[in-house]
Scaffold this motif. Structure first.
Motif, short mmCIF file in Angstrom:
data_model
loop_
_atom_site.label_atom_id
_atom_site.label_comp_id
_atom_site.label_asym_id
_atom_site.label_seq_id
_atom_site.Cartn_x
_atom_site.Cartn_y
_atom_site.Cartn_z
N CYS A 91 22.05 -20.07 27.59
CA CYS A 91 20.61 -20.26 27.43
C CYS A 91 20.30 -21.42 26.47
N ASN A 122 11.11 -20.06 32.62
CA ASN A 122 11.67 -21.04 31.68
C ASN A 122 11.50 -22.47 32.19
N PHE A 166 18.32 -23.97 28.37
CA PHE A 166 16.91 -23.87 28.05
C PHE A 166 16.58 -24.28 26.62
#
Length: 420
Positions: A201, A267, A205
């Protein structure tokens, strides 16, 4: 009159039975393609109508295929439901198919569940043309390369990926020591999978979660449940009528895919809202930038919808969870099982790196024993019994057997590692 009617019914039933038999025989013969001269027909067990060889495969298909291999060899055909499937075993045979004849075995089969993943836009499970697949692969590699080589500006790490990994590894060690002190024992998988998810992540992101974060735990649960729901494959992929009948497993799989897609899309939408082409923060930003780079698209002479590019996030996130977690879990298991190896690795680390800092990628050449251990784990362990199914792109041959176009291919990865 009654007897006469009974005779008429008996004759009608016999005629219907004869017609059905001839129809089935005709269909069966039409499926048996003529074999080119010099090639052999694929060997394999006799299949039952409708269900194929599902009964013979049992609950552990990789073990059943290994037994069948003794009778039929490294190249054989089974039927899962009504669909013929080529099963490949043996290291040399698999190398021949996937490496030397890679372009003939590179496609993905048109499976019902594959079309649900990433709304059918998945690089891993989709059925793009070769040209589109290669461009999308290059886009993914460019995005990964950016963060595997870009220098860290906030630490001594050699790159951004290493910075994220080092930070998470330190937290993981602290967490394991804390749990050990409190409980005296623990299962490492739970903590490893959360740390792996955090690194993925962070790189994808630009966000790290706490180990108790509900959103992170939900996505880990989704990935775990999706793996359980699919296993070797869903029967609806091989018996089409099941796609239209009540199926709790398929219903659960659809819900899992929908929730996972929603998590990724949320996201991605956040990144679009704050995107700045002069400040690329993570892999998602990199993919958005490339999707808007007309020079790159013009250079490759391929017009790709922006969705096909940004949806590569699905593949990068989905593929990393299981593989990295499985690799680390195998390493831990082997270190616990062979403490003498663990001691040798620790000694090499102490003598080469010391205890003042954590190892870095730049130390790799100085740690031959640790690297040898990792490579041996990769060689000896099996993350899954089978690779993702392949599919032939054209009529071909393998080990003297005729292989038709669009034949679904299972690679018995477990058997290769077991033999070695």
């Amino acid at each position: 009159m009654f007897v006469g009617n009974e005779n008429i019914i008996s004759v009608a039933e016999a005629l219907i039975a004869l017609v059905v038999f001839l129809l089935v025989l005709s269909i069966t013969r039409s499926f048996r393609k003529k074999i080119p001269p010099g090639l052999k027909r694929l060997p394999g067990p006799v299949a039952y109508p409708l269900i194929g060889n599902i009964v013979q495969m049992g609950k552990n298909p990789h073990l059943s295929f290994n037994r069948m291999r003794g009778k039929y060899g490294d190249v054989m055909q089974v039927h899962i439901g009504m669909r013929p499937v080529l099963v490949l075993s043996g290291l040399e045979t698999i190398k021949q198919a996937l490496v030397k004849q890679g372009e003939e075995f590179m496609a993905r089969p048109d499976l019902y569940t594959f079309n649900m993943i990433a709304d059918g836009q998945s690089l891993t499970f989709g059925r793009d043309t070769e040209a589109v697949w290669r461009v999308r692969k290059k886009l993914a590699q460019n995005a990964l390369k950016t963060f595997s080589s870009a220098p860290s500006l906030t630490s001594a790490s050699s790159c951004i990926v290493e910075e994220h990994v080092s930070e998470e590894a330190s937290y993981l060690v602290t967490k394991l020591l804390q749990v050990m002190e409190e409980k005296g024992r623990f299962c490492p998988y739970r903590y490893v999978v959360i740390s792996v998810a955090n690194v993925i992540c962070a790189v994808t992101f630009g966000k790290r979660y706490s180990h108790d974060d509900k959103e992170l735990l939900d996505i880990i649960h989704l990935m775990d449940e999706a793996e359980k729901a699919t296993g070797l494959g869903n029967l609806a992929d091989f018996i089409p009528v099941l796609q239209y009948l009540p199926n709790p497993l398929m219903k659960r799989f659809k819900a899992l895919v929908m929730n996972f897609n929603a998590f990724l899309q949320k996201n991605i939408n956040r990144h679009y809202e704050s995107f700045n082409k002069d400040h690329i923060r993570d892999i998602t930003d990199s993919l958005i930038a490339q999707s808007q780079d007309m020079k790159f698209l013009a250079k490759n002479s391929i017009q790709l919808p922006e969705q096909k590019i940004v949806n590569l996030v699905n593949d990068l996130v989905g593929a990393s969870f299981d593989t990295v977690t499985a690799a680390l879990s195998w390493c831990i298991m082997y270190l616990v099982s062979f403490p003498e190896i663990q001691k040798k690795i620790q000694k090499e680390l102490d003598q080469t790196i010391g205890k003042e800092r954590t190892p870095r990628l730049s130390d790799r050449a100085l740690l031959p024993y640790a690297e040898a251990f990792i490579l041996e784990v990769f060689r000896h362990s099996s993350y899954v019994p089978f690779t993702i199914p392949h599919c032939t792109t054209k009529d071909t041959s393998l080990n003297g057997f005729y292989i038709p176009k669009d034949l679904c291919v299972f690679v018995n990865q477990w058997q290769v590692n077991h033999d070695e």
